[in-house]
Design an enzyme around this catalytic site. Structure first.
Site, PDB file in Angstrom:
ATOM      1  N   HIS A  50       0.995  -1.234  -0.049  1.00 47.68           N
ATOM      2  CA  HIS A  50       0.092   0.108   0.000  1.00 47.68           C
ATOM      3  C   HIS A  50       0.769   1.282  -0.168  1.00 47.68           C
ATOM      4  O   HIS A  50       1.922   1.255   0.491  1.00 47.68           O
ATOM      5  CB  HIS A  50      -0.866   0.173   1.070  1.00 47.68           C
ATOM      6  CG  HIS A  50      -2.145  -1.076   1.029  1.00 47.68           C
ATOM      7  ND1 HIS A  50      -3.178  -1.174   1.875  1.00 47.68           N
ATOM      8  CD2 HIS A  50      -2.298  -1.994  -0.024  1.00 47.68           C
ATOM      9  CE1 HIS A  50      -4.026  -1.754   1.715  1.00 47.68           C
ATOM     10  NE2 HIS A  50      -3.505  -2.487   0.549  1.00 47.68           N
ATOM     11  N   GLU A  52       1.048   4.206   1.697  1.00 52.96           N
ATOM     12  CA  GLU A  52       1.260   4.701   3.108  1.00 52.96           C
ATOM     13  C   GLU A  52       2.429   3.759   3.716  1.00 52.96           C
ATOM     14  O   GLU A  52       3.485   4.314   4.081  1.00 52.96           O
ATOM     15  CB  GLU A  52       0.287   4.722   4.066  1.00 52.96           C
ATOM     16  CG  GLU A  52      -1.137   5.573   3.744  1.00 52.96           C
ATOM     17  CD  GLU A  52      -2.140   4.632   2.973  1.00 52.96           C
ATOM     18  OE1 GLU A  52      -1.632   3.847   2.181  1.00 52.96           O
ATOM     19  OE2 GLU A  52      -3.299   4.822   3.339  1.00 52.96           O
ATOM     20  N   CYS A  76      -6.073   2.723   5.066  1.00 57.15           N
ATOM     21  CA  CYS A  76      -7.120   1.193   5.331  1.00 57.15           C
ATOM     22  C   CYS A  76      -6.873   0.946   6.847  1.00 57.15           C
ATOM     23  O   CYS A  76      -5.918   1.240   7.485  1.00 57.15           O
ATOM     24  CB  CYS A  76      -6.481   0.164   4.445  1.00 57.15           C
ATOM     25  SG  CYS A  76      -4.798  -0.526   4.794  1.00 57.15           S
ATOM     26  N   CYS A  86      -2.776   0.019   7.092  1.00 63.32           N
ATOM     27  CA  CYS A  86      -1.918   1.250   7.336  1.00 63.32           C
ATOM     28  C   CYS A  86      -2.259   2.241   8.501  1.00 63.32           C
ATOM     29  O   CYS A  86      -1.323   2.865   8.803  1.00 63.32           O
ATOM     30  CB  CYS A  86      -2.167   2.079   5.877  1.00 63.32           C
ATOM     31  SG  CYS A  86      -1.439   1.349   4.428  1.00 63.32           S
TER      32      CYS A  86
HETATM   33 ZN   LIG Z   1      -3.259   0.258   3.406  1.00 59.93          ZN
END
Ligand SMILES: [Zn+2]
Length: 146
Positions: A50, A52, A76, A86
């Site tokens: 992801h 981040e 998320c 994240c």
């Molecule tokens: Zn995430």
């Protein structure tokens, strides 16, 4: 640069994402003085990355007290691919502020990143006026249009 300008940079970083069947997201971490510390985007090192997470991975051991993370998508709170969300990764740092553009639509999981970050005392800003740019980068997903 102000929040809008940093967030626009994060939104633009989604253009570096490799083709994917999930969200295309960009992220920027900036310290309290406004210096950029790291950039990230979905799928950067691994297809499951992801945005981040890929930015924070650059900052292992760095004191992020007072820093801000800009993400084109709400961080998320639950994910299928890896154990730590994240939101969890952000809460493990001293990041004080989270600024994002697009509240995660319920396509994969019901996201509670915004609520969890606020509940943990982090300052959260949703700049929804930039969300159309993030949707435009994610029209490959079902139900997403600009
Ligand atoms: Zn995430």
């Amino acid at each position: 640069m102000n929040d809008h300008e940093h967030l626009r940079r994060a939104v633009a970083l989604a253009g570096r994402c490799p083709p994917s069947s999930t969200f295309r997201v960009g992220a920027v971490v900036v310290d309290a003085a406004g210096t950029t510390l790291a950039l990230g985007w979905s799928g950067r090192r691994d297809p499951a990355d992801h945005a981040e997470e890929s930015a924070l991975a650059e900052l292992d051991g760095v004191d992020l007290t007072g820093a801000t993370i800009y993400s084109s998508l709400e961080p998320c709170s639950r994910r299928a691919s890896r154990p730590e969300s994240c939101t969890g990764l952000i809460l493990a740092t001293g990041i004080a502020r989270v600024v994002y553009a697009w509240r995660e639509p319920t396509l994969f999981v019901d996201c509670e990143g915004d609520e969890l970050l606020r509940a943990a005392g982090r300052e959260v800003h949703e700049l929804a006026e930039l969300a159309h740019l993030v949707r435009a980068a994610n029209t490959h997903l079902p139900g997403v249009d600009t």
